[in-house]
Design a protein around this motif. Structure first.
Motif, mmCIF file in Angstrom:
data_model
loop_
_atom_site.group_PDB
_atom_site.id
_atom_site.type_symbol
_atom_site.label_atom_id
_atom_site.label_comp_id
_atom_site.label_asym_id
_atom_site.label_seq_id
_atom_site.Cartn_x
_atom_site.Cartn_y
_atom_site.Cartn_z
ATOM 1 N N LYS A 140 0.844 -1.189 0.000
ATOM 2 C CA LYS A 140 0.000 0.000 0.000
ATOM 3 C C LYS A 140 0.880 1.240 0.000
ATOM 4 C CE LYS A 140 -3.726 -2.250 2.523
ATOM 5 N NZ LYS A 140 -4.299 -2.491 3.851
ATOM 6 N N VAL A 141 0.579 2.169 -0.914
ATOM 7 C CA VAL A 141 1.374 3.387 -1.043
ATOM 8 C C VAL A 141 0.635 4.559 -0.407
ATOM 9 C CG1 VAL A 141 2.403 5.018 -2.683
ATOM 10 C CG2 VAL A 141 2.484 2.554 -3.142
ATOM 11 N N LYS A 142 -0.628 4.752 -0.830
ATOM 12 C CA LYS A 142 -1.403 5.855 -0.260
ATOM 13 C C LYS A 142 -2.869 5.686 -0.615
ATOM 14 C CE LYS A 142 -0.562 9.029 -4.136
ATOM 15 N NZ LYS A 142 -0.029 10.330 -4.527
ATOM 16 N N ILE A 143 -3.691 6.333 0.191
ATOM 17 C CA ILE A 143 -5.134 6.373 -0.066
ATOM 18 C C ILE A 143 -5.409 7.393 -1.171
ATOM 19 C CG2 ILE A 143 -7.365 7.065 0.899
ATOM 20 C CD1 ILE A 143 -6.676 4.524 2.129
ATOM 21 N N LEU A 144 -6.279 7.006 -2.084
ATOM 22 C CA LEU A 144 -6.762 7.912 -3.132
ATOM 23 C C LEU A 144 -8.206 8.254 -2.777
ATOM 24 C CD1 LEU A 144 -5.416 5.836 -6.162
ATOM 25 C CD2 LEU A 144 -4.345 7.861 -5.130
ATOM 26 N N GLU A 151 -21.430 2.445 -7.622
ATOM 27 C CA GLU A 151 -22.792 2.351 -7.091
ATOM 28 C C GLU A 151 -23.283 3.695 -6.559
ATOM 29 O OE1 GLU A 151 -22.759 -1.132 -4.500
ATOM 30 O OE2 GLU A 151 -22.689 -2.437 -6.251
ATOM 31 N N GLY A 152 -23.037 4.734 -7.353
ATOM 32 C CA GLY A 152 -23.554 6.063 -7.046
ATOM 33 C C GLY A 152 -22.790 6.848 -6.005
ATOM 34 N N GLU A 153 -21.653 6.332 -5.570
ATOM 35 C CA GLU A 153 -20.886 6.993 -4.517
ATOM 36 C C GLU A 153 -19.397 6.959 -4.880
ATOM 37 O OE1 GLU A 153 -19.854 5.828 0.098
ATOM 38 O OE2 GLU A 153 -21.839 5.336 -0.672
ATOM 39 N N TYR A 154 -18.712 8.066 -4.640
ATOM 40 C CA TYR A 154 -17.273 8.065 -4.859
ATOM 41 C C TYR A 154 -16.599 7.344 -3.700
ATOM 42 C CZ TYR A 154 -17.495 10.924 -8.981
ATOM 43 O OH TYR A 154 -17.735 11.364 -10.257
ATOM 44 N N ARG A 155 -15.788 6.351 -4.028
ATOM 45 C CA ARG A 155 -15.159 5.484 -3.027
ATOM 46 C C ARG A 155 -13.662 5.741 -2.947
ATOM 47 N NH1 ARG A 155 -19.011 1.177 -1.526
ATOM 48 N NH2 ARG A 155 -20.870 1.820 -2.647
ATOM 49 N N ASP A 156 -13.146 5.579 -1.737
ATOM 50 C CA ASP A 156 -11.701 5.652 -1.525
ATOM 51 C C ASP A 156 -11.061 4.381 -2.071
ATOM 52 O OD1 ASP A 156 -12.200 8.001 -0.169
ATOM 53 O OD2 ASP A 156 -11.814 7.166 1.824
ATOM 54 N N CYS A 157 -9.879 4.560 -2.624
ATOM 55 C CA CYS A 157 -9.110 3.427 -3.142
ATOM 56 C C CYS A 157 -7.696 3.494 -2.582
ATOM 57 C CB CYS A 157 -9.046 3.480 -4.676
ATOM 58 S SG CYS A 157 -10.639 3.257 -5.488
ATOM 59 N N TRP A 158 -7.035 2.375 -2.590
ATOM 60 C CA TRP A 158 -5.617 2.328 -2.272
ATOM 61 C C TRP A 158 -4.837 2.391 -3.567
ATOM 62 C CZ3 TRP A 158 -3.000 2.942 1.987
ATOM 63 C CH2 TRP A 158 -3.566 2.611 3.224
ATOM 64 N N LEU A 159 -3.767 3.167 -3.609
ATOM 65 C CA LEU A 159 -2.756 3.007 -4.633
ATOM 66 C C LEU A 159 -1.795 1.951 -4.075
ATOM 67 C CD1 LEU A 159 -1.248 3.706 -7.228
ATOM 68 C CD2 LEU A 159 -0.090 5.529 -5.957
ATOM 69 N N ILE A 160 -1.677 0.848 -4.769
ATOM 70 C CA ILE A 160 -0.749 -0.207 -4.342
ATOM 71 C C ILE A 160 0.256 -0.437 -5.470
ATOM 72 C CG2 ILE A 160 -2.414 -1.270 -2.768
ATOM 73 C CD1 ILE A 160 -2.847 -3.481 -4.853
#
Length: 165
Positions: A140-144, A151-160
């Motif tokens: 894991k590098v950082k949260i995006l 599904e209608g919502e912007y979600r956090d992702c990991w940059l890995i």
């Protein structure tokens, strides 16, 4: 991939179990959408059907990361590739097949495309996929934040990332 694979993608990308993590349950694919997204586009992605024991079970694509995306993710140089994948035949989930798939694609990219790094951006909530990727050596590098509309919502992702040994 070839035109005969269209119906496999329709089957997989209309399965709510698959769509929960890939594209979204509110975003099912029909034949027209599969053709538009996977066959009629002119992107620089290499798209493949994944077979396990001679049975088609999923999909993988890889692509070289462009300069703008590199800068957005904080990379200043290097031959960096991205990959996306899913196992569409859910009876193959939790059997180690995903780990075999991801590690094989990463090895291919290092050997044949001379990649320096391979990156992905899975959703933070996709814990099963994250465990798989970590088993394959991704870090894991950082949260995006709010990176992917799902599904209608912007979600956090990991940059890995996986870095060549």
């Amino acid at each position: 991939m070839n035109d005969n694979d269209q119906h496999l993608l329709v089957k997989w990308l209309s399965d709510s179990s698959v769509l929960e993590y890939y594209e979204g349950r509110d975003n099912a694919f029909d034949l027209n959408k599969v053709n538009n997204v996977f066959f009629d586009c002119e992107e620089d992605e290499v798209k493949c059907i994944v077979e396990f024991e001679s049975k088609p079970i999923g999909y993988v694509q890889y692509y070289k990361i462009d300069k703008i995306t590199k800068e957005n993710f904080g990379y200043s140089f290097g031959n960096i590739y991205g990959i996306d994948q899913f196992i569409g035949e859910t009876e193959y989930w939790n059997r180690g097949v995903g780990t075999l798939l991801v590690s094989s694609v990463v090895s291919f990219l290092y050997e044949h495309e001379k990649a320096d790094k391979v990156i992905m951006d899975p959703q933070v909530r996709n814990l099963r996929a994250l465990r798989c990727y970590e088993k394959c050596g991704f870090k894991k590098v950082k949260i995006l934040p709010k990176h992917e509309l799902h599904e209608g919502e912007y979600r956090d992702c990991w940059l890995i990332e996986h870095t060549r040994d």
